[in-house]
Design a protein around this motif. Structure first.
Motif, PDB file in Angstrom:
ATOM      1  N   UNK A   1       0.810  -1.219   0.000  1.00 19.67           N
ATOM      2  CA  UNK A   1       0.000   0.000   0.000  1.00 19.67           C
ATOM      3  C   UNK A   1       0.845   1.272   0.000  1.00 19.67           C
ATOM      4  N   UNK A   2       2.160   1.142   0.230  1.00 21.86           N
ATOM      5  CA  UNK A   2       3.024   2.300   0.058  1.00 21.86           C
ATOM      6  C   UNK A   2       2.976   2.806  -1.387  1.00 21.86           C
ATOM      7  N   UNK A   3       2.764   1.903  -2.333  1.00 26.30           N
ATOM      8  CA  UNK A   3       2.694   2.309  -3.742  1.00 26.30           C
ATOM      9  C   UNK A   3       1.424   3.093  -4.062  1.00 26.30           C
ATOM     10  N   UNK A   4       0.441   3.020  -3.172  1.00 26.41           N
ATOM     11  CA  UNK A   4      -0.826   3.699  -3.452  1.00 26.41           C
ATOM     12  C   UNK A   4      -0.660   5.207  -3.539  1.00 26.41           C
ATOM     13  N   UNK A   5       0.385   5.772  -2.909  1.00 29.71           N
ATOM     14  CA  UNK A   5       0.584   7.222  -2.950  1.00 29.71           C
ATOM     15  C   UNK A   5       0.835   7.693  -4.382  1.00 29.71           C
ATOM     16  N   UNK A   6       1.729   6.984  -5.102  1.00 29.58           N
ATOM     17  CA  UNK A   6       2.022   7.410  -6.470  1.00 29.58           C
ATOM     18  C   UNK A   6       0.826   7.189  -7.383  1.00 29.58           C
ATOM     19  N   UNK A   7       0.074   6.111  -7.161  1.00 25.33           N
ATOM     20  CA  UNK A   7      -1.125   5.871  -7.963  1.00 25.33           C
ATOM     21  C   UNK A   7      -2.191   6.925  -7.678  1.00 25.33           C
ATOM     22  N   UNK A   8      -2.357   7.284  -6.417  1.00 22.93           N
ATOM     23  CA  UNK A   8      -3.386   8.248  -6.028  1.00 22.93           C
ATOM     24  C   UNK A   8      -3.128   9.610  -6.669  1.00 22.93           C
ATOM     25  N   UNK A   9      -1.879  10.090  -6.574  1.00 23.36           N
ATOM     26  CA  UNK A   9      -1.545  11.400  -7.137  1.00 23.36           C
ATOM     27  C   UNK A   9      -1.730  11.392  -8.647  1.00 23.36           C
ATOM     28  N   UNK A  10      -1.303  10.310  -9.299  1.00 22.19           N
ATOM     29  CA  UNK A  10      -1.436  10.258 -10.752  1.00 22.19           C
ATOM     30  C   UNK A  10      -2.903  10.122 -11.167  1.00 22.19           C
ATOM     31  N   UNK A  11      -3.724   9.472 -10.331  1.00 25.71           N
ATOM     32  CA  UNK A  11      -5.147   9.373 -10.651  1.00 25.71           C
ATOM     33  C   UNK A  11      -5.813  10.736 -10.705  1.00 25.71           C
ATOM     34  N   UNK A  12      -5.457  11.626  -9.772  1.00 24.61           N
ATOM     35  CA  UNK A  12      -6.003  12.983  -9.805  1.00 24.61           C
ATOM     36  C   UNK A  12      -5.490  13.723 -11.040  1.00 24.61           C
ATOM     37  N   UNK A  13      -4.227  13.495 -11.389  1.00 23.21           N
ATOM     38  CA  UNK A  13      -3.676  14.108 -12.602  1.00 23.21           C
ATOM     39  C   UNK A  13      -4.461  13.665 -13.823  1.00 23.21           C
ATOM     40  N   UNK A  14      -4.858  12.389 -13.863  1.00 22.87           N
ATOM     41  CA  UNK A  14      -5.687  11.866 -14.956  1.00 22.87           C
ATOM     42  C   UNK A  14      -6.960  12.684 -15.133  1.00 22.87           C
TER      43      UNK A  14
END
Length: 599
Positions: A466-479
């Protein structure tokens, strides 16, 4: 009821009759299109994030080769949307394009399911993480079967991306203020449909692929796209169809302007732009034509509309279209040329997205995937975090934030399209920087526990996935900001003749991003080969001994530089402030004025 007011100009029903409002198109018809888009993403989104695992674990590709094969497949899918859009506009229509593309995607997924099911069609199982094992590679006819299925899938997916958004926009009348607002909501809903379908794909479908088998995973995807096509075809009696204009290909019309400008480069521009060529003197020829006023941008293209003094042409004979173009054609070419720098500045973002779909999934394979010691989350399901957030935030953004911000900015969409794109580009740079920090932390854990050579299939690092969720979360908003902003920008800024063609600019930007990812990975490996003990930052199957964190930081720096370049071109871009009337409307208006003067 005024029957004429109920007719939709330029649109027909499935029998070729003029479409009628409240009977054809509108919200009801668009819902079926959105549902089809959702099923398509249910069938394919899991492949975008998990197919690299299939390539590595079952087909025995190396990490870099698996990532490159995936990004090449994704890039081809997006770039083919341009070809399919041209076919839809000039030959077979968007409805038929969507149906044919859905059938090709169904066929491609079926072939992949067959290969995954039968052991004889793929290499024998082997532990690729064992340095002493000699794992067989996929070769010959088996490799041909894989790429046949993949590229049938790529063609079908590209066609659906070209046909569905444009066909959905066809269900609304831009001249009707109410339907124009509904069209804006439709574009936001496209991302919502992608997220809803993607949520099922990233959870249920990824779980099936990882724990029930890839034959079951491909099989469920095949069923999903079949249901999507059936649902789409069921709406046939409700749809508004665009009238196919045959040889009037907007892409060819633009090419004619550039060629004519080059051929006329030695001619002098007239002092009065009214002396440039237009068909307004021929009222019959102009009745159905679009008319755009002359602008002073990119004056060198005006030479395509310069009438040559030596030209001995009768008034009734048409000019050579490869040497003399209408002012409207020239203005369309100017608009396209003005959007190209914006287009170019968004490629780097998809290059970053490609890493989250490849290397980040491979990172997750090495980490602790358990939840409450009872359930293990598949690494490819991590993007469900931003997707779940977007499912909530998109309706809130569209129905609450945009109307609120509109009161202060006066912009119908809350903030301008270019501002929205810029926010997403900044967030993508932040996402890559975050990914680099978290990868450095993951490697530090592997080093401190002497697990640099651990087999991720049997030994997970003591660090939560779940540490990887930070990079996915930020990029999801960028999407949400960049990709929807791009789709609205290209559609709203493009002239009438280029609107359906322009909706594919987004997919082309993504295609180039995926192809650039392949090139960048190869360049980085070659450039760093002599500076590392392995064959480069990203070479080999052991990600613990690679230098992925340095690659992520490189992408963050490139993204920041790209954003500065975007600011430079965005502040200089001039929006098309008003829609120009067609020449038919101007002529009819002139005739009305003449009648009034006579009276």
């Amino acid at each position: 009821m005024d029957l004429k007011a109920e007719l939709v100009e330029g649109k027909v029903d499935w029998k070729g009759r003029t479409a009628v409002k409240h009977k054809h198109g509108g919200i009801r018809a668009s819902l079926l299109i959105l549902a089809t888009f959702g099923f398509e993403n249910l069938a394919t989104l899991a492949l975008a994030v998990n197919l690299v695992s299939y390539f590595i674990l079952f087909l025995h590709f190396g990490v870099a080769d698996a990532a490159n094969n995936l990004t090449n497949f994704m890039g081809t899918s997006y770039i083919l949307s341009i070809v399919m859009a041209i076919l839809a506009d000039t030959l077979i229509g968007r409805f038929r394009t969507t149906v044919i593309s859905g059938c090709l995607e169904f066929l491609g997924l079926g072939l992949l399911a067959i290969q995954a099911h039968f052991p004889k069609l793929k290499p024998p199982l082997c532990n690729i993480f064992d340095p002493t094992a000699h794992c067989e590679k996929l070769t010959g006819g088996h490799k041909a079967l894989l790429f046949t299925g993949l590229y049938f899938l790529a063609i079908g997916s590209g066609g659906l991306k070209a046909g569905l958004p444009a066909h959905g926009a066809d269900q609304f009348d831009e001249k009707d203020p109410k339907e124009a607002r509904q069209m804006s909501t439709f574009f936001n809903s496209l991302l919502l449909a992608l997220c809803i379908g993607g949520a099922g794909s990233l959870t249920l479908l990824v779980w099936i692929q990882d724990y029930k088998g890839w034959d079951w995973g491909f099989g469920v995807s095949t069923i999903a796209i079949f249901l999507g096509v059936v649902l789409f075809v069921a709406g046939l009696p409700m749809y508004r169809m665009q009238v196919i204009k045959g040889s009037t290909n907007p892409a060819v019309e633009i090419i004619k302007v550039y060629i004519a400008a080059i051929r006329n480069r030695n001619l002098s521009l007239p002092e009065n732009p009214a002396d440039l060529y237009e068909i307004n003197n021929d009222k019959e020829a102009a009745l159905e034509a679009e008319f755009l006023p002359h602008t002073n941008a990119f004056r060198f293209l005006d030479k395509a509309a310069v009438i040559q003094p030596s030209e001995n042409r009768s008034e009734t004979s048409p000019p050579n279209p490869w040497r003399l173009c209408r002012v409207t054609q020239v203005e369309n070419a100017k608009t396209l040329l003005g959007m190209l720098p914006i287009f170019g500045c968004t490629i780097i973002m998809t290059l970053c997205l490609a890493q989250l779909q490849t290397f980040s999934v491979h990172q997750g394979q090495t980490m602790d995937k358990s939840i409450a010691n009872s359930f293990k989350i598949p690494p490819a399901s991590l993007p469900i975090i931003p997707v779940a957030f977007l499912i909530v935030i998109i309706p809130v953004y569209d129905q609450l934030v945009v109307p609120f911000v509109r009161k202060f900015t006066g912009v119908p969409t809350g903030i301008t399209h270019l501002q929205r794109i810029g926010v997403g580009l900044v967030l993508s740079a932040v996402s890559m920087a975050t990914a680099g920090i978290l990868e450095a932390r993951r490697k530090a854990v592997a080093r401190s526990h002497n697990m640099l050579d651990a087999d991720p299939q049997t030994q997970a690092l003591p660090i939560s996935i779940f540490w990887l969720s930070f990079q996915y979360f930020i990029f999801g908003i960028a999407d949400m900001f960049t990709y929807v902003g791009l789709l609205e920008f290209f559609y709203s800024e493009a002239p009438k003749a280029l609107k359906s063609f322009a909706t594919c600019f987004l997919w082309s930007s993504m295609a180039l991003g995926y192809f650039c990812s392949t090139v960048l990975v190869n360049i980085v490996n070659r450039a760093t080969r002599r500076r590392t003990r392995s064959h480069g930052w990203l070479a080999g199957n052991n990600i613990n001994r690679n230098h992925l964190n340095l690659f992520y930081w490189l992408l963050s720096i490139l993204s920041l530089i790209n954003f500065l370049a975007y600011l430079f071109v965005a502040v200089r871009y001039k929006y098309r402030t008003a829609k120009s009337p067609s020449l038919k409307e101007e002529i009819e208006g002139d005739d009305d004025d003449e009648e009034k003067n006579k009276a």
